[in-house]
Design a protein around this motif. Structure first.
Motif, PDB file in Angstrom:
ATOM      1  N   ALA A  18       0.925  -1.243   0.018  1.00 58.75           N
ATOM      2  CA  ALA A  18      -0.122  -0.020  -0.145  1.00 58.75           C
ATOM      3  C   ALA A  18       0.893   1.326   0.042  1.00 58.75           C
ATOM      4  N   GLU A  19       2.070   1.049   0.060  1.00 54.38           N
ATOM      5  CA  GLU A  19       2.885   2.367   0.188  1.00 54.38           C
ATOM      6  C   GLU A  19       3.067   2.787  -1.092  1.00 54.38           C
ATOM      7  N   GLN A  20       2.976   2.127  -2.191  1.00 58.02           N
ATOM      8  CA  GLN A  20       3.096   2.523  -3.672  1.00 58.02           C
ATOM      9  C   GLN A  20       1.947   2.178  -4.364  1.00 58.02           C
ATOM     10  N   GLY A  21       1.664   3.233  -5.467  1.00 52.59           N
ATOM     11  CA  GLY A  21       0.490   2.817  -6.277  1.00 52.59           C
ATOM     12  C   GLY A  21      -1.113   2.795  -5.455  1.00 52.59           C
ATOM     13  N   LYS A  22      -1.901   2.117  -6.379  1.00 52.62           N
ATOM     14  CA  LYS A  22      -3.167   2.072  -5.544  1.00 52.62           C
ATOM     15  C   LYS A  22      -3.456   0.808  -4.885  1.00 52.62           C
ATOM     16  N   LEU A  64      -0.727 -14.073 -16.179  1.00 54.39           N
ATOM     17  CA  LEU A  64      -1.695 -13.970 -15.063  1.00 54.39           C
ATOM     18  C   LEU A  64      -2.255 -12.358 -15.198  1.00 54.39           C
ATOM     19  N   PRO A  65      -1.425 -11.346 -15.488  1.00 51.29           N
ATOM     20  CA  PRO A  65      -2.088  -9.964 -15.447  1.00 51.29           C
ATOM     21  C   PRO A  65      -3.176  -9.999 -16.593  1.00 51.29           C
ATOM     22  N   TRP A  66      -3.063 -10.774 -17.520  1.00 47.12           N
ATOM     23  CA  TRP A  66      -3.934 -10.692 -18.688  1.00 47.12           C
ATOM     24  C   TRP A  66      -5.342 -11.477 -18.227  1.00 47.12           C
ATOM     25  N   ARG A  67      -5.146 -12.539 -17.324  1.00 46.03           N
ATOM     26  CA  ARG A  67      -6.383 -13.496 -17.061  1.00 46.03           C
ATOM     27  C   ARG A  67      -7.213 -12.453 -15.811  1.00 46.03           C
ATOM     28  N   PHE A  68      -6.634 -11.843 -14.893  1.00 41.89           N
ATOM     29  CA  PHE A  68      -7.517 -11.374 -13.881  1.00 41.89           C
ATOM     30  C   PHE A  68      -6.588  -9.848 -13.691  1.00 41.89           C
ATOM     31  N   PRO A  69      -7.871  -8.743 -13.691  1.00 43.05           N
ATOM     32  CA  PRO A  69      -7.297  -7.516 -13.531  1.00 43.05           C
ATOM     33  C   PRO A  69      -6.580  -7.251 -12.264  1.00 43.05           C
ATOM     34  N   ILE A  70      -6.580  -7.895 -10.944  1.00 44.36           N
ATOM     35  CA  ILE A  70      -6.358  -7.964  -9.863  1.00 44.36           C
ATOM     36  C   ILE A  70      -4.457  -7.996 -10.064  1.00 44.36           C
ATOM     37  N   PHE A  71      -4.170  -8.963 -11.009  1.00 45.23           N
ATOM     38  CA  PHE A  71      -2.991  -9.140 -10.979  1.00 45.23           C
ATOM     39  C   PHE A  71      -2.164  -7.819 -12.030  1.00 45.23           C
ATOM     40  N   LYS A  72      -2.944  -7.407 -12.970  1.00 47.43           N
ATOM     41  CA  LYS A  72      -2.273  -6.218 -13.679  1.00 47.43           C
ATOM     42  C   LYS A  72      -2.292  -5.069 -12.776  1.00 47.43           C
ATOM     43  N   ALA A  73      -2.943  -4.989 -11.768  1.00 51.50           N
ATOM     44  CA  ALA A  73      -3.082  -3.854 -10.853  1.00 51.50           C
ATOM     45  C   ALA A  73      -1.753  -4.221  -9.974  1.00 51.50           C
ATOM     46  N   LEU A  74      -1.656  -5.217  -9.656  1.00 56.37           N
ATOM     47  CA  LEU A  74      -0.278  -5.681  -8.980  1.00 56.37           C
ATOM     48  C   LEU A  74       1.014  -5.353  -9.495  1.00 56.37           C
ATOM     49  N   VAL A  75       1.037  -5.755 -10.588  1.00 57.36           N
ATOM     50  CA  VAL A  75       2.226  -5.295 -11.467  1.00 57.36           C
ATOM     51  C   VAL A  75       2.744  -3.831 -11.476  1.00 57.36           C
ATOM     52  N   LYS A  76       1.721  -3.166 -11.529  1.00 57.09           N
ATOM     53  CA  LYS A  76       1.701  -1.591 -11.613  1.00 57.09           C
ATOM     54  C   LYS A  76       2.299  -1.272 -10.029  1.00 57.09           C
ATOM     55  N   VAL A  77       1.756  -1.850  -8.924  1.00 57.31           N
ATOM     56  CA  VAL A  77       2.467  -1.589  -7.526  1.00 57.31           C
ATOM     57  C   VAL A  77       3.859  -2.055  -7.663  1.00 57.31           C
ATOM     58  N   LEU A  78       4.110  -3.267  -8.149  1.00 59.28           N
ATOM     59  CA  LEU A  78       5.263  -3.587  -7.759  1.00 59.28           C
ATOM     60  C   LEU A  78       6.362  -2.739  -8.976  1.00 59.28           C
ATOM     61  N   ASP A  79       5.841  -2.369  -9.983  1.00 59.16           N
ATOM     62  CA  ASP A  79       6.926  -1.479 -10.671  1.00 59.16           C
ATOM     63  C   ASP A  79       7.400  -0.332  -9.952  1.00 59.16           C
ATOM     64  N   LYS A  80       6.360   0.230  -9.210  1.00 57.57           N
ATOM     65  CA  LYS A  80       6.538   1.293  -8.242  1.00 57.57           C
ATOM     66  C   LYS A  80       7.620   1.073  -7.100  1.00 57.57           C
ATOM     67  N   LYS A  99      12.379  -4.893 -16.539  1.00 59.72           N
ATOM     68  CA  LYS A  99      10.935  -5.309 -16.893  1.00 59.72           C
ATOM     69  C   LYS A  99      10.687  -6.497 -16.448  1.00 59.72           C
ATOM     70  N   LEU A 100       9.270  -6.529 -15.772  1.00 63.73           N
ATOM     71  CA  LEU A 100       8.721  -7.687 -15.274  1.00 63.73           C
ATOM     72  C   LEU A 100       8.803  -8.872 -16.347  1.00 63.73           C
ATOM     73  N   ASP A 101       9.632  -9.976 -16.040  1.00 63.35           N
ATOM     74  CA  ASP A 101       9.862 -11.005 -16.722  1.00 63.35           C
ATOM     75  C   ASP A 101       8.820 -12.390 -16.449  1.00 63.35           C
ATOM     76  N   SER A 102       8.460 -12.448 -15.185  1.00 59.01           N
ATOM     77  CA  SER A 102       7.452 -13.414 -14.750  1.00 59.01           C
ATOM     78  C   SER A 102       6.918 -13.193 -13.562  1.00 59.01           C
ATOM     79  N   LEU A 103       5.765 -13.739 -13.344  1.00 56.56           N
ATOM     80  CA  LEU A 103       4.762 -13.581 -12.250  1.00 56.56           C
ATOM     81  C   LEU A 103       3.985 -14.896 -11.962  1.00 56.56           C
ATOM     82  N   TRP A 104       4.131 -15.433 -10.693  1.00 56.32           N
ATOM     83  CA  TRP A 104       3.458 -16.547 -10.585  1.00 56.32           C
ATOM     84  C   TRP A 104       2.958 -16.792  -9.071  1.00 56.32           C
TER      85      TRP A 104
END
Length: 206
Positions: A18-22, A64-80, A99-104
């Motif tokens: 929660a310290e970064q992004g939404k 995973l980011p394509w399958r569920f929006p929550i993972f797409k949102a998570l990637v944006k937070v992780l990038d921050k 760049k994010l290479d894998s997420l599991w």
């Protein structure tokens, strides 16, 4: 006058997601992990074939980011979060970026564990924690110099953290850890009755 200094420091990043992004809805993330685990027959087969107690999508799903929006949102937070860690370790990335290479997904039931390993071909690796039930296992990091300590005696029981052979960290649900991918680590056996759920990731250069 004598002087003793620490050399070749290993950095470990720890923060609340929660310290970064939404803000990330952990309940939604947990439900998504469980739903994917239930439907992913290829992942289930891989876990059974390799004796992996529990479930991981590491060898079966790469979208995973394509399958569920929550993972797409998570990637944006992780990038921050990654931006802050990269500044701390002072990488000179030139014109390229990490760049994010894998997420599991990882789901460890009672008795499940993940043996010691590194993440080859990546620069930064990490894990965000979805559920961490009371009594579940901490992540265990190994001193990268261990293989070169041919004749070293054991350390004292109350040795300072920077001199320990192994370091344990027990994050809370909603936290993220990041480290350089060469750092060997493992998850000891989950002794809790509830599942230990996490989402791991790798960042590569270029």
């Amino acid at each position: 006058m004598s002087n003793i200094e620490s050399l070749f420091v290993t950095r470990l990043y720890r923060a609340a997601l929660a310290e970064q992004g939404k803000p990330i809805d952990l309940a939604e993330l947990e439900n998504s992990c469980l739903a994917i685990a239930e439907d992913d027959e290829a992942g289930q087969d891989w876990c059974e074939k390799h004796g992996y107690a529990g479930y991981t999508s590491y060898a079966s799903l790469d979208d995973l980011p394509w399958r569920f929006p929550i993972f797409k949102a998570l990637v944006k937070v992780l990038d921050k979060h990654l931006e802050g860690f990269v500044k701390d370790v002072q990488f000179d990335l030139g014109e390229k970026k990490l760049k994010l290479d894998s997420l599991w997904i990882n789901i460890l039931p009672q008795g499940g564990m993940h043996s010691a390993h590194i993440h080859p071909h990546s620069v930064i690796s990490g894990t965000c924690y979805v559920t961490m039930p009371m009594g579940t296992s901490a992540i265990k990091f190994e001193d990268p110099r261990l293989a070169m300590m041919m004749a070293a005696p054991p350390r004292k029981a109350k040795v300072r953290d920077e001199l320990r052979t192994f370091i344990y960290r027990a994050p809370e649900a909603g936290e993220v850890l990041m480290w350089e991918s060469w750092l060997r680590h493992e998850v000891p056996m989950n002794m809790a009755e509830e599942d230990r759920i996490s989402v791991s990731f790798n960042y590569a250069w270029g």
